[in-house]
Scaffold this motif. Sequence first.
Motif, short mmCIF file in Angstrom:
data_model
loop_
_atom_site.label_atom_id
_atom_site.label_comp_id
_atom_site.label_asym_id
_atom_site.label_seq_id
_atom_site.Cartn_x
_atom_site.Cartn_y
_atom_site.Cartn_z
N ALA A 179 -20.76 2.64 -3.18
CA ALA A 179 -20.20 3.89 -2.65
C ALA A 179 -19.82 3.69 -1.20
N VAL A 180 -18.75 4.35 -0.80
CA VAL A 180 -18.28 4.32 0.59
C VAL A 180 -18.19 5.77 1.05
N ASP A 181 -18.95 6.11 2.10
CA ASP A 181 -18.88 7.49 2.57
C ASP A 181 -17.79 7.64 3.62
N ALA A 182 -17.64 8.85 4.15
CA ALA A 182 -16.55 9.15 5.09
C ALA A 182 -16.70 8.39 6.40
N ASP A 183 -17.92 7.99 6.75
CA ASP A 183 -18.15 7.27 8.00
C ASP A 183 -18.00 5.76 7.86
N GLY A 184 -17.75 5.28 6.65
CA GLY A 184 -17.57 3.85 6.44
C GLY A 184 -18.85 3.12 6.09
N ASN A 185 -19.90 3.84 5.74
CA ASN A 185 -21.15 3.21 5.32
C ASN A 185 -21.06 2.81 3.86
N TYR A 186 -21.64 1.65 3.54
CA TYR A 186 -21.61 1.15 2.16
C TYR A 186 -22.98 1.34 1.53
N TYR A 187 -22.97 1.73 0.24
CA TYR A 187 -24.20 1.95 -0.52
C TYR A 187 -24.16 1.10 -1.78
N TRP A 188 -25.18 0.29 -1.99
CA TRP A 188 -25.29 -0.58 -3.16
C TRP A 188 -26.23 0.11 -4.13
N GLY A 212 -15.48 6.07 -3.76
CA GLY A 212 -15.04 6.32 -2.39
C GLY A 212 -14.98 7.80 -2.10
N ASP A 213 -15.51 8.17 -0.95
CA ASP A 213 -15.43 9.56 -0.51
C ASP A 213 -13.97 9.92 -0.27
N LYS A 214 -13.58 11.15 -0.59
CA LYS A 214 -12.17 11.52 -0.42
C LYS A 214 -11.78 11.60 1.04
N GLU A 215 -12.74 11.70 1.94
CA GLU A 215 -12.46 11.73 3.37
C GLU A 215 -12.55 10.35 3.99
N ARG A 224 -11.60 6.60 5.12
CA ARG A 224 -10.34 5.95 5.47
C ARG A 224 -10.07 4.82 4.48
N PHE A 225 -8.81 4.58 4.21
CA PHE A 225 -8.43 3.52 3.28
C PHE A 225 -8.85 2.14 3.79
N GLU A 226 -9.04 2.02 5.08
CA GLU A 226 -9.46 0.76 5.67
C GLU A 226 -10.81 0.31 5.08
N PHE A 227 -11.74 1.26 4.92
CA PHE A 227 -13.05 0.93 4.39
C PHE A 227 -12.97 0.47 2.94
N LEU A 228 -12.16 1.14 2.15
CA LEU A 228 -11.99 0.76 0.75
C LEU A 228 -11.23 -0.54 0.63
N GLY A 229 -10.24 -0.74 1.50
CA GLY A 229 -9.47 -1.98 1.47
C GLY A 229 -10.33 -3.18 1.80
N THR A 230 -11.19 -3.06 2.81
CA THR A 230 -12.06 -4.18 3.16
C THR A 230 -13.07 -4.45 2.05
N LEU A 231 -13.50 -3.42 1.35
CA LEU A 231 -14.41 -3.62 0.22
C LEU A 231 -13.71 -4.41 -0.89
N ILE A 232 -12.46 -4.09 -1.19
CA ILE A 232 -11.72 -4.82 -2.21
C ILE A 232 -11.48 -6.26 -1.78
N VAL A 233 -11.18 -6.47 -0.51
CA VAL A 233 -10.99 -7.84 -0.01
C VAL A 233 -12.29 -8.63 -0.09
N ASP A 234 -13.41 -7.98 0.22
CA ASP A 234 -14.70 -8.66 0.10
C ASP A 234 -15.01 -9.02 -1.35
N CYS A 235 -14.67 -8.12 -2.27
CA CYS A 235 -14.87 -8.43 -3.69
C CYS A 235 -14.02 -9.63 -4.10
N GLN A 236 -12.80 -9.68 -3.60
CA GLN A 236 -11.92 -10.80 -3.92
C GLN A 236 -12.45 -12.09 -3.30
N ARG A 237 -12.91 -12.05 -2.07
CA ARG A 237 -13.46 -13.25 -1.41
C ARG A 237 -14.70 -13.74 -2.11
N ALA A 238 -15.51 -12.82 -2.65
CA ALA A 238 -16.73 -13.22 -3.33
C ALA A 238 -16.47 -13.77 -4.73
#
Length: 145
Positions: A67-76, A107-110, A112-126
């Motif tokens: 999960a990604v909240d509006a502040d950019g925190n990640y939850y596993w 992803g929280d609707k509030e 930023r796409f930057e947080f979700l984009g970096t998560l997808i890039v990290d998934c791809q790198r892993a």
Amino acid sequence: MAMNIGSSDAEDEVMSAINTTPLVDVMLVLLIIFLITIPVAIQTAPVSLPKANSQANVTKPENITIAVDADGNYYWNASRLPDKAVLLEKLKAVAVKEPQPEIQVRGDKEARFEFLGTLIVDCQRAGILKVGFITEPDRGQQGTM
């Protein structure tokens, strides 16, 4: 004592009931035709197949929710991660599992796409192969936020 067999008013009324007897007759005839023709239509070669016991060799892994909240925190799986480096290390550890679990992103609707984009890039790198997004269904409230 007189009996009224029919009147002129009764002949003018429209009959509103549907007679289903012909429909049932047609359906029964079609059923019989299908039962007779299916064994004729399915033709297989006469082979004796080998016997084997089948046991499930691979169990389906549990999906991992990030999960990604509006502040950019990640939850596993509902536990907060301290930073992105820990997220990347966990993703790398999961990527080598066989079979690989699916990552589901909430992803929280509030956010930023930057947080979700970096998560997808990290998934791809892993090396994660399956990434899905979890959304809530639109219950007729289109255009409202």
